[in-house]
Write a protein that holds these residues in place. Structure first.
Motif, PDB file in Angstrom:
ATOM      1  N   PRO B 281      39.509 -60.735  -5.495  1.00 26.73           N
ATOM      2  CA  PRO B 281      40.096 -61.089  -4.197  1.00 26.73           C
ATOM      3  C   PRO B 281      41.622 -61.143  -4.230  1.00 26.73           C
ATOM      4  CG  PRO B 281      38.226 -62.496  -4.689  1.00 26.73           C
ATOM      5  CD  PRO B 281      38.450 -61.661  -5.899  1.00 26.73           C
ATOM      6  N   SER B 282      42.178 -61.606  -5.334  1.00 32.09           N
ATOM      7  CA  SER B 282      43.638 -61.747  -5.404  1.00 32.09           C
ATOM      8  C   SER B 282      44.340 -60.393  -5.389  1.00 32.09           C
ATOM      9  CB  SER B 282      44.023 -62.507  -6.674  1.00 32.09           C
ATOM     10  OG  SER B 282      43.569 -61.788  -7.800  1.00 32.09           O
ATOM     11  N   GLN B 283      43.624 -59.335  -5.703  1.00 28.55           N
ATOM     12  CA  GLN B 283      44.247 -58.013  -5.804  1.00 28.55           C
ATOM     13  C   GLN B 283      43.940 -57.130  -4.594  1.00 28.55           C
ATOM     14  OE1 GLN B 283      46.281 -57.052  -8.359  1.00 28.55           O
ATOM     15  NE2 GLN B 283      46.086 -59.186  -9.023  1.00 28.55           N
ATOM     16  N   ASP B 284      43.299 -57.701  -3.599  1.00 25.41           N
ATOM     17  CA  ASP B 284      42.783 -56.877  -2.509  1.00 25.41           C
ATOM     18  C   ASP B 284      43.877 -56.086  -1.800  1.00 25.41           C
ATOM     19  OD1 ASP B 284      40.726 -55.869  -0.963  1.00 25.41           O
ATOM     20  OD2 ASP B 284      41.136 -57.309   0.626  1.00 25.41           O
ATOM     21  N   GLU B 285      44.981 -56.763  -1.492  1.00 28.22           N
ATOM     22  CA  GLU B 285      46.043 -56.077  -0.747  1.00 28.22           C
ATOM     23  C   GLU B 285      46.659 -54.953  -1.554  1.00 28.22           C
ATOM     24  OE1 GLU B 285      49.030 -58.304   1.274  1.00 28.22           O
ATOM     25  OE2 GLU B 285      47.587 -59.773   2.004  1.00 28.22           O
ATOM     26  N   VAL B 286      46.868 -55.209  -2.836  1.00 27.19           N
ATOM     27  CA  VAL B 286      47.457 -54.186  -3.710  1.00 27.19           C
ATOM     28  C   VAL B 286      46.475 -53.031  -3.870  1.00 27.19           C
ATOM     29  CG1 VAL B 286      48.407 -53.743  -6.010  1.00 27.19           C
ATOM     30  CG2 VAL B 286      48.711 -55.983  -4.947  1.00 27.19           C
ATOM     31  N   ALA B 287      45.215 -53.378  -4.113  1.00 25.08           N
ATOM     32  CA  ALA B 287      44.206 -52.348  -4.369  1.00 25.08           C
ATOM     33  C   ALA B 287      43.985 -51.465  -3.148  1.00 25.08           C
ATOM     34  CB  ALA B 287      42.899 -53.015  -4.779  1.00 25.08           C
ATOM     35  N   ALA B 288      44.146 -52.047  -1.959  1.00 23.62           N
ATOM     36  CA  ALA B 288      43.892 -51.292  -0.721  1.00 23.62           C
ATOM     37  C   ALA B 288      44.802 -50.072  -0.605  1.00 23.62           C
ATOM     38  CB  ALA B 288      44.064 -52.201   0.482  1.00 23.62           C
ATOM     39  N   LYS B 289      45.925 -50.102  -1.291  1.00 26.62           N
ATOM     40  CA  LYS B 289      46.857 -48.972  -1.211  1.00 26.62           C
ATOM     41  C   LYS B 289      46.578 -47.922  -2.280  1.00 26.62           C
ATOM     42  CE  LYS B 289      50.250 -52.167   0.577  1.00 26.62           C
ATOM     43  NZ  LYS B 289      51.114 -53.235   0.109  1.00 26.62           N
ATOM     44  N   LYS B 290      45.619 -48.183  -3.117  1.00 28.74           N
ATOM     45  CA  LYS B 290      45.350 -47.250  -4.218  1.00 28.74           C
ATOM     46  C   LYS B 290      44.287 -46.229  -3.806  1.00 28.74           C
ATOM     47  CE  LYS B 290      46.536 -50.530  -7.853  1.00 28.74           C
ATOM     48  NZ  LYS B 290      47.797 -49.867  -8.209  1.00 28.74           N
ATOM     49  N   PRO B 291      44.367 -45.016  -4.363  1.00 22.07           N
ATOM     50  CA  PRO B 291      43.297 -44.048  -4.090  1.00 22.07           C
ATOM     51  C   PRO B 291      41.991 -44.538  -4.707  1.00 22.07           C
ATOM     52  CG  PRO B 291      44.807 -43.228  -5.787  1.00 22.07           C
ATOM     53  CD  PRO B 291      45.419 -44.486  -5.248  1.00 22.07           C
ATOM     54  N   GLY B 292      40.909 -44.246  -4.031  1.00 16.43           N
ATOM     55  CA  GLY B 292      39.600 -44.675  -4.543  1.00 16.43           C
ATOM     56  C   GLY B 292      39.193 -46.045  -4.068  1.00 16.43           C
ATOM     57  N   TYR B 293      39.999 -46.631  -3.183  1.00 21.43           N
ATOM     58  CA  TYR B 293      39.665 -47.966  -2.657  1.00 21.43           C
ATOM     59  C   TYR B 293      38.542 -47.845  -1.631  1.00 21.43           C
ATOM     60  CZ  TYR B 293      40.299 -52.413  -0.171  1.00 21.43           C
ATOM     61  OH  TYR B 293      40.109 -53.635   0.411  1.00 21.43           O
ATOM     62  N   HIS B 294      37.534 -48.668  -1.764  1.00 22.71           N
ATOM     63  CA  HIS B 294      36.415 -48.677  -0.817  1.00 22.71           C
ATOM     64  C   HIS B 294      36.201 -50.094  -0.307  1.00 22.71           C
ATOM     65  CE1 HIS B 294      35.657 -44.878  -2.802  1.00 22.71           C
ATOM     66  NE2 HIS B 294      34.722 -44.590  -1.932  1.00 22.71           N
ATOM     67  N   GLU B 295      35.969 -50.179   0.980  1.00 17.85           N
ATOM     68  CA  GLU B 295      35.681 -51.467   1.627  1.00 17.85           C
ATOM     69  C   GLU B 295      34.428 -51.234   2.457  1.00 17.85           C
ATOM     70  OE1 GLU B 295      39.216 -53.636   3.251  1.00 17.85           O
ATOM     71  OE2 GLU B 295      38.033 -53.465   5.084  1.00 17.85           O
ATOM     72  N   VAL B 296      33.311 -51.808   2.023  1.00 20.59           N
ATOM     73  CA  VAL B 296      32.021 -51.416   2.583  1.00 20.59           C
ATOM     74  C   VAL B 296      31.208 -52.628   3.018  1.00 20.59           C
ATOM     75  CG1 VAL B 296      29.990 -50.000   2.147  1.00 20.59           C
ATOM     76  CG2 VAL B 296      32.058 -49.602   0.850  1.00 20.59           C
ATOM     77  N   PRO B 297      30.657 -52.600   4.242  1.00 21.44           N
ATOM     78  CA  PRO B 297      29.778 -53.705   4.639  1.00 21.44           C
ATOM     79  C   PRO B 297      28.506 -53.713   3.800  1.00 21.44           C
ATOM     80  CG  PRO B 297      29.873 -52.028   6.366  1.00 21.44           C
ATOM     81  CD  PRO B 297      30.807 -51.588   5.290  1.00 21.44           C
ATOM     82  N   ALA B 298      27.934 -54.876   3.630  1.00 19.21           N
ATOM     83  CA  ALA B 298      26.755 -55.022   2.771  1.00 19.21           C
ATOM     84  C   ALA B 298      25.563 -55.526   3.571  1.00 19.21           C
ATOM     85  CB  ALA B 298      27.067 -56.021   1.660  1.00 19.21           C
ATOM     86  N   LEU B 299      24.372 -55.247   3.089  1.00 19.51           N
ATOM     87  CA  LEU B 299      23.159 -55.812   3.702  1.00 19.51           C
ATOM     88  C   LEU B 299      22.972 -57.224   3.168  1.00 19.51           C
ATOM     89  CD1 LEU B 299      20.580 -52.884   3.774  1.00 19.51           C
ATOM     90  CD2 LEU B 299      22.016 -53.765   5.588  1.00 19.51           C
ATOM     91  N   THR B 300      23.962 -58.024   3.406  1.00 15.77           N
ATOM     92  CA  THR B 300      23.977 -59.385   2.894  1.00 15.77           C
ATOM     93  C   THR B 300      24.521 -60.306   3.971  1.00 15.77           C
ATOM     94  OG1 THR B 300      24.437 -58.549   0.676  1.00 15.77           O
ATOM     95  CG2 THR B 300      24.937 -60.855   1.079  1.00 15.77           C
ATOM     96  N   LEU B 301      23.801 -61.383   4.234  1.00 20.31           N
ATOM     97  CA  LEU B 301      24.262 -62.354   5.233  1.00 20.31           C
ATOM     98  C   LEU B 301      24.505 -63.701   4.569  1.00 20.31           C
ATOM     99  CD1 LEU B 301      21.855 -61.791   8.276  1.00 20.31           C
ATOM    100  CD2 LEU B 301      24.179 -60.938   8.004  1.00 20.31           C
TER     101      LEU B 301
END
Lengths: 318, 569
Positions: B281-301
């Motif tokens: 979580p602490s790296q989310d903003e930095v990682a979002a700018k990197k190639p290969g970054y994926h942000e995917v909804p999950a079948l989890t509630l």
């Protein structure tokens, strides 16, 4: 000496029995149910009852403990819940050599760094060299291991950015020393050493300074002996006894003393398994590793007692 | 890949496989990593390296694993059916299947000339052996509940009858097996797609007993890949199984490497040591700018459970007030992060039958709550319950897992909202995750120990039954809420909803089935069966050179889709 050793080994049996009993009772009284933990959300009462029976949790506490002792007498440490249905003995056989390797090399490097620096600092007491060495030692000692590990890993990452390929996590093959294995092992071993060397350096300095003030050191110097002979033969030999005491305790924790390093570097040793087992209520593994620590501590102290005699003939084990 | 696994940090620790973790979290919608027409790297570079977070696999035995939805299980082993890339169930080892008119007997015809990876022929007898093995008490399977639809499941698992073969599992010839169920259940094929039904090689199990998975390099499965080596201190290496009946994979080796914690593995990914890493979580903003970054909804509630047998939670208006006093949008944006989805649903987005038009309790639209209506409903609830004021209410407690920080933060924020909107003080009880699980099991059919609790759920198979009947059905071990079997004024209506769900479970007409589930879901939401907070998501980095990385709604790559994955130059 033989009588002493026999006495200590008999004592070891009682220590192990005591430790296993305390661990067992604590586990028995703990509110959590390891079978429910293992089943997770797949809970159904019939399976739960069967698994409880399989692992012997449906027996009264004294029967459970007697069964444990009976198995122990056959060198059977039981079956783990997670990893599932794996003999605890197998888990230890895999993990202990790795943990021992890490801790052994870490301790060797710790001593190789800590003792010479402590001696140098004592010899240069109250000079800028002393101040510099002891400040750095104190700094590293004060730094929590998990912070130090992050710094080391960032350093390794920078190496990779600079074009030098170096693994950030992993351990390679236990007790193998190809270049690839050394690459894996170097960072964890140095981290282990860096975290511990400050303590040995400061301990060596303090005890050596204490000894250097003794009359017999003055006498040795008055006899015209060279300073390194005074230090190595007369001072260090006496100063090393507190170090042996500490080392005795360290030996006891060789197997489980590097939890942070194993966890963060991804080293599949037994320290990490032990702590994970606490979270998972994996009692068979907790029992086994607690016993291992107890045996280690007793043997470490025994080793320290024997070493006292070797270092200082005035001490007799009897 | 952690089916039926409540989601807590303890689980994360016990759950060692980061790949499994992130793939589970990837679910919800198919995700794809592809740049078209990229030239494949040479065969010796077609190697994928995945970190196993923390420790070895809990088990590689498909009859025992709680992580059996995706790889490596669906690569080493294979079953009669599997989940396709679009989330539907397809025949896998089976060439075809037929369902009897009463919906109770499924007959599967196997593909011709099937073999295990060591060349041993695979027949219907092996299928029967494998399913039966999961059921037998000697196997001690903790996940055999996936097969609970089989006729005489209880008798076989209790040892009352020695085997299901010849009873619910009938081998008709080398290529034909029929499976008889105890009741009509359209979701049976979904449950059958789980690893508990995967085919294992009897020869290996007979030879090595419960250490057979240490010898998987000698055979054991019939999947797209076979095991080249497995070492408890190093990890698992897979290579293509040349005897697989389908297309051969382009990837020539998959390494599952025992690795460090999540932060370390992320750094190791950046250093090029792995091809995939979950983003801390602490790296989310930095990682979002990197190639290969994926942000995917999950079948989890994530949801707040409420016990209908605990006062004052037996009053529907008080439950509705508690639900509508929560501004989920605010909580998600301030605490969890924008990548998760605030939700009122019980069936998450990505599952067949997801209802776009579902409303919150009392017809409220959106997920920002309705403080004014909540206050009004709360006052009505107090009157109905005979409470003269808030101070007269019985004390309410909410139990949560302290090992999961985001849950603790969420619960604290929600308790503040309840205090501000309704003036009610809820006692917060933090416990270790597995202690909450224990208390959940104890709450079924009782007014305690839990009144309210915070929990989560990840899909087992892509079917609404896994969310509705499983949690709110009559007699379900998971009906911790005591929905239907309670003393509230709504109990009779709830029992009708339970009957509706039971009907939907066996309904062969897909459209009608979906409609029944949607209707049941809306009624449960109106009665506030649970308060969903949000649908989870996961963020991870994947080596941008990895192509055709397409996950199905369950968050895993379908078995045959693995054949398309490759590494570009």
């Amino acid at each position: 000496m033989l009588q002493f050793l026999v006495r200590r080994f008999v004592g070891l049996l009682f220590v192990v029995l005591g430790v296993t009993f305390i661990t067992f009772i604590l586990g028995y009284l703990a509110p959590s149910d390891p079978i429910k933990e293992m089943m997770g959300a797949h809970f159904d009462s019939q399976t739960w009852l069967q698994l409880r029976h399989f692992y012997g949790f449906d027996l009264p506490w004294y029967e459970q403990y007697l069964h444990f002792l009976a198995r122990l007498a056959r060198f059977d440490l039981g079956t783990s819940f997670n990893p599932q249905q794996r003999a605890v003995w197998d888990i230890l056989k895999d993990g202990v050599p790795i943990s021992v390797e890490l801790a052994l090399w870490g301790t060797v490097v710790t001593l190789l760094l800590g003792i010479p620096i402590g001696i140098w600092s004592a010899l240069k007491a109250n000079t800028w060299v002393d101040t510099l060495l002891m400040s750095s030692a104190l700094g590293l000692y004060a730094l929590p291991a998990f912070v130090l590990i992050v710094f080391v890993q960032l350093l390794v990452l920078w190496l990779n950015y600079a074009g030098i390929s170096w693994p950030v996590t992993g351990w390679g093959t236990a007790w193998q020393y190809s270049w690839s294995d050394i690459q894996y092992k170097l960072a964890p071993v140095l981290t282990y050493a860096a975290a511990g060397y400050g303590y040995y350096a400061r301990l060596t300095r303090t005890t050596l300074l204490e000894v250097m003030r003794q009359d017999y050191i003055r006498t040795a110097r008055a006899k015209g002996l060279q300073e390194w002979v005074v230090v190595s033969r007369h001072a260090l030999r006496n100063a090393v006894i507190p170090l042996i005491t500490v080392l005795g305790l360290v030996v006891g924790l060789l197997v489980t003393g590097s939890f942070f390093i194993e966890t963060v570097f991804g080293i599949p040793g037994v320290a990490r398994i032990t702590v994970n087992s606490v979270f998972l209520r994996n009692y068979p593994v907790i029992q086994a590793t607690t016993m291992l620590i107890a045996i280690g501590v007793v043997l470490g102290n025994l080793l320290a007692d024997v070493l006292y005699c070797l270092v200082d003939p005035r001490i007799r084990v009897e | 890949m952690q089916p039926k696994k409540r989601l807590r940090l303890v689980s994360l620790l016990s759950i060692s496989c980061i790949l499994i973790l992130f793939l589970t979290a990837c679910a919800g919608e198919s995700t794809q990593s592809t740049q078209k027409n990229l030239v494949a790297a040479p065969a010796d570079k077609q190697i994928l390296r995945f970190p196993l977070e923390g420790e070895d696999f809990s088990t590689l035995d498909p009859a025992l694993t709680t992580e059996g939805l995706g790889d490596p299980f669906n690569l080493i082993y294979t079953g009669l059916v599997s989940i396709k890339g679009d989330g539907t169930i397809t025949d896998q080892l089976a060439a075809s299947h037929a369902v009897s008119a009463d919906g109770l007997t499924y007959t599967f015809t196997l593909r011709p000339n099937l073999t295990f990876s060591d060349g041993t022929p695979l027949t219907a007898r092996d299928v029967a052996y494998s399913i039966n093995r999961t059921l037998l008490p000697a196997t001690q399977s903790n996940v055999r509940v996936y097969l609970s639809l089989l006729k005489d499941f209880d008798k076989v698992t209790s040892g009352a009858i020695p085997t299901a073969i010849g009873d619910s599992l009938i081998v008709k010839d080398d290529r034909t097996i029929s499976i008889t169920l105890s009741k009509r259940a359209v979701y049976f094929l979904g449950a059958l797609s789980y690893a508990t039904s995967f085919v294992v090689e009897k020869k290996l199990i007979d030879q090595y007993g419960n250490k057979w998975t240490d010898h998987l390099d000698e055979g054991g499965g019939a999947g797209l890949f076979k095991v080249q080596s497995y070492n408890h201190t190093k990890g698992l290496v897979l290579v293509p199984n040349p005897r697989y009946y389908g297309s051969q994979p382009k990837i020539q080796q998959i390494q599952y490497i025992i690795a460090g914690d999540r932060d370390s593995n992320y750094k190791a990914f950046l250093a090029g040591q792995y091809d995939l890493a979950a983003v801390p979580p602490s790296q989310d903003e930095v990682a979002a700018k990197k190639p290969g970054y994926h942000e995917v909804p999950a079948l989890t509630l994530r949801f707040i459970g409420m016990n209908y047998l605990a006062k004052p939670l037996d009053n529907i208006k008080i439950r509705q007030a508690l639900a509508l006093a929560i501004n989920k949008d605010l909580i998600v944006s301030r605490i969890i992060g924008k990548f998760v989805i605030p939700s009122n649903h019980i069936v998450p987005k990505g599952i067949v039958g997801y209802n776009e038009n579902l409303t919150g309790p009392n017809g409220v639209k959106g997920t920002a709550g309705d403080p004014a209506l909540a206050k009004q409903l709360f006052q009505q609830g107090l009157q109905e319950g005979g409470y003269s004021s808030v101070s007269q209410l019985p004390s309410i407690s909410l139990t949560y897992a302290i090992d999961y920080k985001a849950a603790a933060d969420t619960i604290l924020a929600i308790a503040n909202e309840w205090k501000q909107v309704l003036g009610i003080s809820v006692k917060l009880i933090g416990l270790h995750g597995n202690d909450v699980t224990k208390q959940e099991a104890e709450t079924v059919g009782k007014s305690g120990p839990l009144q309210m609790w915070y929990d989560g759920w990840a899909a087992d198979y892509p079917d609404p039954q896994d969310w509705l009947t499983l949690f709110f059905g009559k007699g379900s071990d998971h009906n911790i809420f005591n929905y239907g079997q309670n003393n509230s004024a709504a109990a009779t209506q709830q029992q009708a909803v339970q009957a509706e769900m039971a009907q939907a479970d066996g309904e062969q007409d897909s459209a009608k089935r979906v409609q029944l589930y949607r209707d049941a879901e809306q009624k449960i939401v109106n009665d506030v069966g649970w308060i969903t907070t949000y649908q989870s998501a996961a963020v991870f980095l994947l080596n941008p050179k990895v192509q055709n990385w397409v996950t199905n709604p369950m968050g895993v790559i379908a078995t045959d889709d693995w054949a398309k994955v490759y590494i570009a130059q």
